[in-house]
Every structure is written in structure tokens, then in C-alpha cells.
Design a protein around this motif. Sequence first.
Motif, PDB file in Angstrom:
ATOM      1  N   THR A   6      11.186   7.704   0.827  1.00 47.62           N
ATOM      2  CA  THR A   6      11.390   7.632   2.265  1.00 47.62           C
ATOM      3  C   THR A   6      12.318   6.468   2.570  1.00 47.62           C
ATOM      4  O   THR A   6      12.088   5.349   2.108  1.00 47.62           O
ATOM      5  N   VAL A   8      13.793   3.977   5.356  1.00 46.70           N
ATOM      6  CA  VAL A   8      13.350   3.412   6.626  1.00 46.70           C
ATOM      7  C   VAL A   8      14.434   2.493   7.179  1.00 46.70           C
ATOM      8  O   VAL A   8      14.966   1.648   6.461  1.00 46.70           O
ATOM      9  N   ALA A  10      15.149  -0.596   8.876  1.00 45.27           N
ATOM     10  CA  ALA A  10      14.385  -1.828   9.099  1.00 45.27           C
ATOM     11  C   ALA A  10      14.472  -2.335  10.530  1.00 45.27           C
ATOM     12  O   ALA A  10      13.508  -2.877  11.063  1.00 45.27           O
ATOM     13  N   LEU A  33       5.956   7.937   5.906  1.00 43.37           N
ATOM     14  CA  LEU A  33       5.582   6.751   5.133  1.00 43.37           C
ATOM     15  C   LEU A  33       4.277   6.981   4.353  1.00 43.37           C
ATOM     16  O   LEU A  33       4.149   6.536   3.221  1.00 43.37           O
ATOM     17  N   ARG A  38       7.961   5.990  -2.911  1.00 38.53           N
ATOM     18  CA  ARG A  38       8.863   4.827  -2.863  1.00 38.53           C
ATOM     19  C   ARG A  38       9.380   4.706  -1.434  1.00 38.53           C
ATOM     20  O   ARG A  38       9.625   5.712  -0.779  1.00 38.53           O
ATOM     21  N   VAL A  39       9.569   3.478  -0.976  1.00 36.20           N
ATOM     22  CA  VAL A  39      10.132   3.238   0.350  1.00 36.20           C
ATOM     23  C   VAL A  39      11.394   2.398   0.199  1.00 36.20           C
ATOM     24  O   VAL A  39      11.358   1.322  -0.408  1.00 36.20           O
ATOM     25  N   LEU A  41      13.623   0.255   2.273  1.00 37.34           N
ATOM     26  CA  LEU A  41      13.715  -0.443   3.549  1.00 37.34           C
ATOM     27  C   LEU A  41      15.174  -0.820   3.737  1.00 37.34           C
ATOM     28  O   LEU A  41      15.648  -1.833   3.209  1.00 37.34           O
ATOM     29  N   GLU A  57       7.455  -4.897   7.002  1.00 34.55           N
ATOM     30  CA  GLU A  57       6.841  -4.657   5.692  1.00 34.55           C
ATOM     31  C   GLU A  57       5.321  -4.545   5.800  1.00 34.55           C
ATOM     32  O   GLU A  57       4.707  -3.669   5.181  1.00 34.55           O
ATOM     33  N   ILE A  60       4.427  -1.171   7.202  1.00 34.13           N
ATOM     34  CA  ILE A  60       4.575  -0.122   6.178  1.00 34.13           C
ATOM     35  C   ILE A  60       3.396  -0.163   5.219  1.00 34.13           C
ATOM     36  O   ILE A  60       2.807   0.870   4.896  1.00 34.13           O
ATOM     37  N   LYS A  61       3.034  -1.340   4.755  1.00 35.60           N
ATOM     38  CA  LYS A  61       1.919  -1.483   3.809  1.00 35.60           C
ATOM     39  C   LYS A  61       0.584  -1.071   4.434  1.00 35.60           C
ATOM     40  O   LYS A  61      -0.315  -0.607   3.741  1.00 35.60           O
ATOM     41  N   ILE A  69       8.143  -1.119  -2.004  1.00 30.34           N
ATOM     42  CA  ILE A  69       9.187  -1.214  -0.985  1.00 30.34           C
ATOM     43  C   ILE A  69      10.393  -1.900  -1.611  1.00 30.34           C
ATOM     44  O   ILE A  69      10.276  -3.001  -2.165  1.00 30.34           O
ATOM     45  N   LYS A  71      13.925  -3.407  -0.610  1.00 32.84           N
ATOM     46  CA  LYS A  71      14.828  -3.814   0.475  1.00 32.84           C
ATOM     47  C   LYS A  71      16.262  -3.537   0.060  1.00 32.84           C
ATOM     48  O   LYS A  71      16.645  -3.825  -1.085  1.00 32.84           O
TER      49      LYS A  71
END
Length: 89
Positions: A6, A8, A10, A33, A38-39, A41, A57, A60-61, A69, A71
Motif C-alpha cells: 500500500t 500512502v 504522507a 492499510l 508492506r506500507v 510512506l 506513522e 498507520i501502526k 513502513i 519512508k
Amino acid sequence: LDGIITVVDAKHILPHLNEKKPDGVENEAVEQLAFADRVLLNKVDLVKDEKELEKVEKSIKAINATAPIFKCTNSVVHPKHLINIGSFD
């Protein structure tokens, strides 16, 4: 299918996560989410306040504590983080 990734934004994700939906309608951002393995960001360079990024963050968590995540800016992330996930093994 090896896993769900996914991406995202930020800078703009928090309003989407907090958006109230009518009864019977799911919040799509939260759903995506929740199912992610895997994310990414993305656009972290656009978030100038480190505390704001930490808040993103943390949000998301709170939805998915197990997905790592990563970045990134311009969705640039090393491919090793995206392949051979093995979520469906």
C-alpha cells in the motif's frame, strides 16, 4: 500474488484516515492499510514537521502493527523490500 503493498501519501493521509463514513460504508484508506503487508510512506519530503510524520506513522501502526513502513520520496524504495514477501505461502 506475493503480498499487498500500500502506497500512502504522507502529507495527505490523516484526513482520509479520520474521515467519518455513513453506516455500512467502510473507510477505504483504513481498509487498504489494514490489509497491507508492506506500507510505502511516500512524499515524506513534503512533511516538514517531524512530529507530524511521527503522528502519521503512529496512525498507520494503530491500524496495522505488523506491516513494515518504508519512508520514501517519489515511491523510490529498494526492490528487495517489495519482492519475495511470501505473505501467501
